[in-house]
Design a protein around this motif. Structure first.
Motif, PDB file in Angstrom:
ATOM      1  N   GLY A  61       0.819  -1.214   0.000  1.00 34.24           N
ATOM      2  CA  GLY A  61       0.000   0.000   0.000  1.00 34.24           C
ATOM      3  C   GLY A  61       0.850   1.261   0.000  1.00 34.24           C
ATOM      4  N   LEU A  62       1.935   1.242   0.786  1.00 32.64           N
ATOM      5  CA  LEU A  62       2.825   2.410   0.830  1.00 32.64           C
ATOM      6  C   LEU A  62       3.515   2.619  -0.512  1.00 32.64           C
ATOM      7  N   SER A  63       3.889   1.514  -1.160  1.00 28.86           N
ATOM      8  CA  SER A  63       4.507   1.600  -2.478  1.00 28.86           C
ATOM      9  C   SER A  63       3.575   2.282  -3.472  1.00 28.86           C
ATOM     10  N   ALA A  64       2.315   1.848  -3.474  1.00 31.40           N
ATOM     11  CA  ALA A  64       1.332   2.444  -4.383  1.00 31.40           C
ATOM     12  C   ALA A  64       1.121   3.918  -4.059  1.00 31.40           C
ATOM     13  N   THR A  65       1.105   4.236  -2.765  1.00 30.74           N
ATOM     14  CA  THR A  65       0.915   5.623  -2.341  1.00 30.74           C
ATOM     15  C   THR A  65       2.094   6.499  -2.773  1.00 30.74           C
ATOM     16  N   LEU A  66       3.303   5.970  -2.587  1.00 27.91           N
ATOM     17  CA  LEU A  66       4.507   6.708  -2.976  1.00 27.91           C
ATOM     18  C   LEU A  66       4.494   7.001  -4.473  1.00 27.91           C
ATOM     19  N   LEU A  67       4.144   5.976  -5.268  1.00 24.17           N
ATOM     20  CA  LEU A  67       4.134   6.169  -6.718  1.00 24.17           C
ATOM     21  C   LEU A  67       3.110   7.228  -7.124  1.00 24.17           C
ATOM     22  N   LEU A  68       1.955   7.221  -6.451  1.00 27.26           N
ATOM     23  CA  LEU A  68       0.934   8.224  -6.750  1.00 27.26           C
ATOM     24  C   LEU A  68       1.426   9.626  -6.381  1.00 27.26           C
ATOM     25  N   ALA A  69       2.057   9.727  -5.222  1.00 27.74           N
ATOM     26  CA  ALA A  69       2.499  11.038  -4.743  1.00 27.74           C
ATOM     27  C   ALA A  69       3.621  11.609  -5.616  1.00 27.74           C
ATOM     28  N   ILE A  70       4.559  10.759  -6.003  1.00 29.68           N
ATOM     29  CA  ILE A  70       5.706  11.206  -6.783  1.00 29.68           C
ATOM     30  C   ILE A  70       5.330  11.412  -8.246  1.00 29.68           C
ATOM     31  N   ASN A  71       4.635  10.401  -8.754  1.00 31.16           N
ATOM     32  CA  ASN A  71       4.534  10.226 -10.191  1.00 31.16           C
ATOM     33  C   ASN A  71       3.119  10.448 -10.719  1.00 31.16           C
ATOM     34  N   GLY A  72       2.154  10.540  -9.806  1.00 33.87           N
ATOM     35  CA  GLY A  72       0.774  10.742 -10.209  1.00 33.87           C
ATOM     36  C   GLY A  72       0.162   9.564 -10.945  1.00 33.87           C
ATOM     37  N   ARG A  73       0.746   8.377 -10.711  1.00 34.71           N
ATOM     38  CA  ARG A  73       0.310   7.205 -11.477  1.00 34.71           C
ATOM     39  C   ARG A  73      -0.185   6.093 -10.561  1.00 34.71           C
ATOM     40  N   ILE A  74      -0.980   5.221 -11.166  1.00 31.11           N
ATOM     41  CA  ILE A  74      -1.463   4.030 -10.489  1.00 31.11           C
ATOM     42  C   ILE A  74      -0.405   2.928 -10.599  1.00 31.11           C
ATOM     43  N   ALA A  75      -0.129   2.251  -9.483  1.00 29.66           N
ATOM     44  CA  ALA A  75       0.828   1.142  -9.513  1.00 29.66           C
ATOM     45  C   ALA A  75       0.136  -0.118 -10.006  1.00 29.66           C
ATOM     46  N   GLY A  76       0.028  -0.236 -11.329  1.00 22.58           N
ATOM     47  CA  GLY A  76      -0.598  -1.416 -11.922  1.00 22.58           C
ATOM     48  C   GLY A  76       0.452  -2.283 -12.585  1.00 22.58           C
ATOM     49  N   ILE A  77       0.683  -3.446 -12.002  1.00 24.36           N
ATOM     50  CA  ILE A  77       1.787  -4.278 -12.513  1.00 24.36           C
ATOM     51  C   ILE A  77       1.475  -4.812 -13.910  1.00 24.36           C
ATOM     52  N   SER A  78       0.202  -5.158 -14.168  1.00 29.04           N
ATOM     53  CA  SER A  78      -0.100  -5.720 -15.492  1.00 29.04           C
ATOM     54  C   SER A  78       0.198  -4.694 -16.590  1.00 29.04           C
ATOM     55  N   GLY A  79      -0.148  -3.442 -16.330  1.00 32.14           N
ATOM     56  CA  GLY A  79       0.136  -2.394 -17.311  1.00 32.14           C
ATOM     57  C   GLY A  79       1.634  -2.186 -17.498  1.00 32.14           C
ATOM     58  N   MET A  80       2.376  -2.286 -16.390  1.00 29.19           N
ATOM     59  CA  MET A  80       3.835  -2.117 -16.490  1.00 29.19           C
ATOM     60  C   MET A  80       4.451  -3.247 -17.301  1.00 29.19           C
ATOM     61  N   LEU A  81       3.975  -4.482 -17.058  1.00 26.32           N
ATOM     62  CA  LEU A  81       4.488  -5.617 -17.837  1.00 26.32           C
ATOM     63  C   LEU A  81       4.146  -5.433 -19.310  1.00 26.32           C
ATOM     64  N   HIS A  82       2.942  -4.931 -19.565  1.00 23.94           N
ATOM     65  CA  HIS A  82       2.524  -4.717 -20.947  1.00 23.94           C
ATOM     66  C   HIS A  82       3.436  -3.713 -21.645  1.00 23.94           C
ATOM     67  N   SER A  83       3.940  -2.750 -20.879  1.00 22.14           N
ATOM     68  CA  SER A  83       4.808  -1.747 -21.496  1.00 22.14           C
ATOM     69  C   SER A  83       6.137  -2.346 -21.952  1.00 22.14           C
ATOM     70  N   LEU A  84       6.439  -3.573 -21.523  1.00 22.14           N
ATOM     71  CA  LEU A  84       7.655  -4.234 -22.010  1.00 22.14           C
ATOM     72  C   LEU A  84       7.504  -4.607 -23.483  1.00 22.14           C
ATOM     73  N   VAL A  85       6.282  -4.975 -23.891  1.00 19.17           N
ATOM     74  CA  VAL A  85       6.067  -5.306 -25.300  1.00 19.17           C
ATOM     75  C   VAL A  85       5.473  -4.141 -26.084  1.00 19.17           C
ATOM     76  N   HIS A  86       4.741  -3.275 -25.385  1.00 19.73           N
ATOM     77  CA  HIS A  86       4.180  -2.088 -26.047  1.00 19.73           C
ATOM     78  C   HIS A  86       4.600  -0.839 -25.283  1.00 19.73           C
ATOM     79  N   PRO A  87       5.794  -0.344 -25.551  1.00 21.20           N
ATOM     80  CA  PRO A  87       6.264   0.844 -24.829  1.00 21.20           C
ATOM     81  C   PRO A  87       5.327   2.039 -25.039  1.00 21.20           C
ATOM     82  N   VAL A  88       5.149   2.813 -23.959  1.00 19.64           N
ATOM     83  CA  VAL A  88       4.317   4.016 -24.037  1.00 19.64           C
ATOM     84  C   VAL A  88       5.252   5.188 -24.321  1.00 19.64           C
TER      85      VAL A  88
END
Lengths: 147, 140
Positions: free
Chosen positions: B15-42
């Motif tokens: 939970g703290l990890s997700a909160t930190l990412l939101l506070a720093i980066n304004g993003r949702i910590a979604g692992i599936s989306g991050m893995l997807h970015s390995l094959v489809h870079p944003v």
């Protein structure tokens, strides 16, 4: 770069959480989903811990005018429950139940059970790609029918 | 209580990890989306995802090195079942836009109706699947 290092630190926290809560262990995950069998409540405690933190802390952060290191929050905007949300979530659950791995633990499992992790991650990436092709094909058809 | 103390603590870290990412980066910590970015870079938005994944992976390897014993007796499911599960989960996360982290941990945290529905549904279909596997594949 600073932003990326913070993201790496957040990932490190996430991975630590997954390992010490034993979520890299698919026995735990399948034990949780097996409510009619020998039920293992471990995952419930992990979710309780995680969601109680996000429920309390997300709200004040989202009131900030901007995040600390980028200009804007980038959150999913839609709040509509669509058929693809429903079908997709159901499918995800089926895959989760079959493999015992969701994406985070699947990645973390590379350190613990290499063979299983490689197999589940390969499957996951193929599924992800396959969905991309299906969407592409459907769009192609829509474009063709419009002509 | 110690039995569930570590899972609870692990959950809090997630939970703290997700909160930190939101506070720093304004993003949702979604692992599936991050893995997807390995094959489809944003475009312009790829690297923080890869850094997050690298951080997650390095934590796992580091804890393994200090010999944290997390793994019990493996379930004797065949590998193909694990691969098939990954494949179906891969399609499902793309369709629904998230997994246990994006919809579960983060989505519930921001009280998103879509995420609440998704979490209930994937928990439900996961439970049905595990039940069916146990009934039809026992004793494996």
């Amino acid at each position: 770069m600073k932003r990326n290092l913070w993201a790496a630190f957040a990932g490190f926290l996430f991975g630590t959480g997954l390992v010490i809560s034993q979520m890299v262990d698919r026995v735990r995950v399948i034990g949780f989903l097996d409510i009619l069998g020998d039920w293992d409540p471990t995952l419930l405690f992990v979710m309780l811990g995680a969601v109680s933190v996000t429920l309390v802390l997300f709200k004040p952060i989202l009131k900030w005018s901007s995040p600390l290191m980028v200009d804007n929050f980038a959150l999913p905007k839609s709040s509509k429950v669509t058929s693809s949300l429903i079908v997709g979530a159901l499918l995800f659950g089926v895959g989760w139940g079959l493999s015992g791995y969701c994406p985070g633990p699947g990645l973390a499992a590379l350190a613990w059970r290499l063979k299983e992790a490689v197999v589940v991650l390969t499957g996951f990436m193929l599924g992800s790609l396959c969905h991309g092709w299906l969407v592409y094909l459907r769009r192609g058809k829509q474009v063709a029918s419009k002509r | 209580m110690t039995e569930y103390g570590l899972p609870l603590l692990g959950g809090v870290l997630i939970g703290l990890s997700a909160t930190l990412l939101l506070a720093i980066n304004g993003r949702i910590a979604g692992i599936s989306g991050m893995l997807h970015s390995l094959v489809h870079p944003v475009p312009n938005q790829t690297y923080w995802r890869w850094f997050f994944l690298a951080g997650l992976l390095s934590a796992s390897f580091l804890l393994k090195m200090v010999s944290y014993e997390a793994i019990e007796v493996p379930l004797p499911h065949p590998l193909w079942m694990i691969g098939l599960g990954g494949f179906i989960a891969g399609i499902g996360t793309r369709m629904s836009g998230g997994c246990t982290s994006g919809h579960g941990v983060c989505g519930l945290g921001r009280r998103s109706p879509r995420s609440i529905v998704a979490t209930v549904l994937f928990m439900f279909s996961g439970m049905v699947t595990v039940y069916l596997v146990r009934i039809f594949a026992e004793p494996y």
